[in-house]
Scaffold this motif. Structure first.
Motif, PDB file in Angstrom:
ATOM      1  N   TYR A 253       9.045  12.175 -12.857  1.00  0.00           N
ATOM      2  CA  TYR A 253       8.233  10.989 -13.109  1.00  0.00           C
ATOM      3  C   TYR A 253       6.796  11.376 -13.453  1.00  0.00           C
ATOM      4  O   TYR A 253       6.446  12.552 -13.471  1.00  0.00           O
ATOM      5  CB  TYR A 253       8.284  10.057 -11.895  1.00  0.00           C
TER       6      TYR A 253
ATOM      7  N   THR B 204      12.327   1.778 -15.059  1.00  0.00           N
ATOM      8  CA  THR B 204      11.351   2.805 -14.722  1.00  0.00           C
ATOM      9  C   THR B 204      11.332   3.784 -15.888  1.00  0.00           C
ATOM     10  O   THR B 204      12.281   3.851 -16.671  1.00  0.00           O
ATOM     11  CB  THR B 204      11.710   3.549 -13.425  1.00  0.00           C
TER      12      THR B 204
ATOM     13  N   ASP C 201      15.975   6.345  -6.357  1.00  0.00           N
ATOM     14  CA  ASP C 201      14.543   6.548  -6.608  1.00  0.00           C
ATOM     15  C   ASP C 201      13.779   5.227  -6.513  1.00  0.00           C
ATOM     16  O   ASP C 201      12.650   5.189  -6.013  1.00  0.00           O
ATOM     17  CB  ASP C 201      14.323   7.146  -7.999  1.00  0.00           C
ATOM     18  N   THR C 202      14.384   4.169  -7.009  1.00  0.00           N
ATOM     19  CA  THR C 202      13.682   2.877  -7.038  1.00  0.00           C
ATOM     20  C   THR C 202      13.409   2.344  -5.639  1.00  0.00           C
ATOM     21  O   THR C 202      12.500   1.537  -5.436  1.00  0.00           O
ATOM     22  CB  THR C 202      14.481   1.826  -7.837  1.00  0.00           C
TER      23      THR C 202
ATOM     24  N   ILE D 225       9.867   3.649  -4.551  1.00  0.00           N
ATOM     25  CA  ILE D 225       8.682   3.385  -5.373  1.00  0.00           C
ATOM     26  C   ILE D 225       7.582   2.755  -4.539  1.00  0.00           C
ATOM     27  O   ILE D 225       7.847   1.938  -3.639  1.00  0.00           O
ATOM     28  CB  ILE D 225       9.046   2.458  -6.553  1.00  0.00           C
TER      29      ILE D 225
ATOM     30  N   ASN E 186       4.587   8.512  -6.114  1.00  0.00           N
ATOM     31  CA  ASN E 186       5.723   7.606  -6.264  1.00  0.00           C
ATOM     32  C   ASN E 186       5.323   6.281  -6.913  1.00  0.00           C
ATOM     33  O   ASN E 186       6.053   5.288  -6.850  1.00  0.00           O
ATOM     34  CB  ASN E 186       6.396   7.337  -4.923  1.00  0.00           C
ATOM     35  N   GLU E 187       4.153   6.268  -7.542  1.00  0.00           N
ATOM     36  CA  GLU E 187       3.691   5.104  -8.306  1.00  0.00           C
ATOM     37  C   GLU E 187       3.564   5.528  -9.759  1.00  0.00           C
ATOM     38  O   GLU E 187       2.807   6.444 -10.082  1.00  0.00           O
ATOM     39  CB  GLU E 187       2.360   4.597  -7.741  1.00  0.00           C
ATOM     40  N   TYR E 188       4.312   4.884 -10.608  1.00  0.00           N
ATOM     41  CA  TYR E 188       4.376   5.282 -12.012  1.00  0.00           C
ATOM     42  C   TYR E 188       4.793   4.077 -12.844  1.00  0.00           C
ATOM     43  O   TYR E 188       4.492   2.934 -12.484  1.00  0.00           O
ATOM     44  CB  TYR E 188       5.340   6.467 -12.197  1.00  0.00           C
TER      45      TYR E 188
ATOM     46  N   SER F  26       2.375  -0.127  -9.776  1.00  0.00           N
ATOM     47  CA  SER F  26       2.973   0.515 -10.946  1.00  0.00           C
ATOM     48  C   SER F  26       2.013   0.389 -12.117  1.00  0.00           C
ATOM     49  O   SER F  26       1.168  -0.519 -12.159  1.00  0.00           O
ATOM     50  CB  SER F  26       4.320  -0.129 -11.303  1.00  0.00           C
TER      51      SER F  26
ATOM     52  N   ALA G  70       7.005   1.239 -13.790  1.00  0.00           N
ATOM     53  CA  ALA G  70       8.103   0.457 -13.225  1.00  0.00           C
ATOM     54  C   ALA G  70       7.813  -1.011 -13.498  1.00  0.00           C
ATOM     55  O   ALA G  70       6.761  -1.514 -13.113  1.00  0.00           O
ATOM     56  CB  ALA G  70       8.225   0.715 -11.725  1.00  0.00           C
TER      57      ALA G  70
END
Length: 436
Positions: free
Chosen positions: A304, A160, A381-382, A385, A316-318, A389, A320
């Motif tokens: 993030y 990430t 954190d993962t 997610i 929470n989408e970035y 992504s 990865a």
């Protein structure tokens, strides 16, 4: 990239090993089964990462464990950690009919071309056969799919990306971790007024700037805009592209002097030595930020990808992904290789995870006392997610288009080129490479 990075190359080690275990095929190029004097089968792996990378170390550990159980595999590694040089040599080898037994490969248009020619092993079929597909984190595995949905690589890592920040500088300047891109620009402005260099970046390596460029389009339309760019169905002068180029023109004024010739290693060192307030990188560099490795007086945290108003993607989408993956020469993929690769798939992630890296498969940290608190925090954190992504532009777009973007982005960031001129240059390259 993804590497790109630096440690993304580590993911290639595992994939490469897996490639060596291979399953049958006839179009992968010349590949003859070779054994050394002791009867060990040699598997030749052309790797885009250093032998000291933890992906490679874990792969060797798994190979040694396999041999202790009766296997006879000798992993012969040809390492070329300079990604540009690596790509050129790989293309030359394959064009000359000398495809390695296994090698590192991103899911680029070139990978799609090789797959359509029958020169890559179908990893979907292999994972289905050994019933291991569900053991992978979906975002890690699917990162290796080409635009037509085919899987020709196996991930060796799960990465990430975040933006690290100096908590002392933020506190002294009176700013908080930004949640939106507008807030990040405002934080940069405040930090600069306080005498700090707001944003450090390894612009000389290209991909860090591409990551920032991709942020607005991803928040505005997910990966749809990028896919349309690649297909010649969108332009850089469209709303998403304009927002991206205008954002780069604004944030560029907050980069460190000489950013366009600074490589990622030097950029990271700037941050670790307290010379800039923020620095974007990924979990492949996580070891530098742990309690044991971080400079004693450096206090850091991370956030993030910031979002925007009315964003299509969630916070929470970035970034990865699985990083650069391992591809297998179908001509080398016989039953002996398949047995070896099966063992690798079943055991690699645990070995890699033990080195305090996020693994491409689901691994439980049974004894958390063995791990740094920062690693455990990122690992948690993962688990939160989202389903989508961001896709790296340098993986999806054709090489000539990426080269045009990379050559024009520094000028845009330094104010030497207007957003309109940047968009025009990219659109011209898109037209030349897509025929539309």
């Amino acid at each position: 990239m993804l590497r790109r990075k630096l440690r993304k190359i580590g993911a290639m080690g595992l994939a490469a090993t897996m490639l060596l275990s291979g399953c049958g095929g006839s179009k992968g190029g010349n590949s003859q089964k070779k054994t050394d004097e002791s009867g060990m089968r040699e598997i030749h792996y052309f790797a885009s990462r250093a032998a000291s990378d933890d992906t490679m170390v874990a792969l060797q550990e798994v190979t040694e464990a396999y041999n202790k159980q009766g296997g006879k595999i000798k992993l012969v590694v040809d390492s070329n950690a300079d990604r540009s040089s690596y790509d050129q040599k790989l293309h030359t080898m394959i064009a000359g009919g000398q495809m390695p037994d296994m090698f590192d490969l991103d899911a680029t248009p070139y990978a799609k071309e090789l797959g359509e020619q029958g020169k890559l092993t179908d990893m979907d079929a292999f994972l289905d056969e050994i019933k291991e597909k569900d053991s992978y984190i979906p975002l890690a595995l699917n990162y290796g799919r080409t635009t037509d949905g085919k899987l020709y690589t196996l991930p060796l890592e799960f990465s990430t990306e975040m933006i690290w920040y100096n908590t002392d500088m933020f506190k002294e300047a009176g700013v908080t971790p930004p949640k939106t891109l507008d807030e990040m620009l405002e934080a940069c402005k405040t930090l600069k007024a306080k005498g700090y260099t707001p944003f450090g970046i390894g612009g000389g390596d290209g991909w860090p700037l591409l990551r920032l460029l991709a942020t607005y389009p991803f928040r505005m339309s997910g990966n749809d805009y990028l896919q349309k760019l690649a297909a010649g169905q969108a332009k850089m002068s469209d709303p998403e592209g304009k927002a991206a180029s205008e954002f780069m023109a604004q944030i560029g004024q907050y980069f460190q002097p000489g950013f366009s010739t600074t490589d990622v290693a030097t950029g990271l060192n700037l941050f670790l030595s307290g010379k800039c307030a923020m620095y974007p990188t990924g979990t492949w560099e996580l070891n530098y930020f742990t309690d044991a490795k971080r400079p004693k007086d450096l206090n850091v945290d991370y956030f993030y990808m910031p979002t925007i108003k009315d964003a299509k993607t969630q916070s929470n989408e970035y970034w990865a992904f699985g990083g650069i993956g391992l591809s297998v020469n179908p001509n080398a993929f016989d039953q002996e290789y398949k047995d070896y690769l099966t063992y690798v798939v079943k055991n690699y992630s645990s070995a890699y995870f033990a080195h305090q890296h996020l693994a491409p498969q689901k691994v439980n940290a049974d004894d958390k006392s063995k791990f740094d608190p920062l690693f455990l925090k990122v690992m948690e954190d993962t688990q939160k997610i989202g389903e989508t992504s961001a896709r790296p532009w340098d993986v999806v777009l054709k090489e000539d288009v990426v080269a045009t973007i990379n050559s024009n982005l520094p000028g845009l960031c330094m104010g030497e080129e207007t957003p309109e001129a940047f968009e025009k240059a990219v659109d011209e390259s898109l037209a030349e490479n897509t025929g539309k």
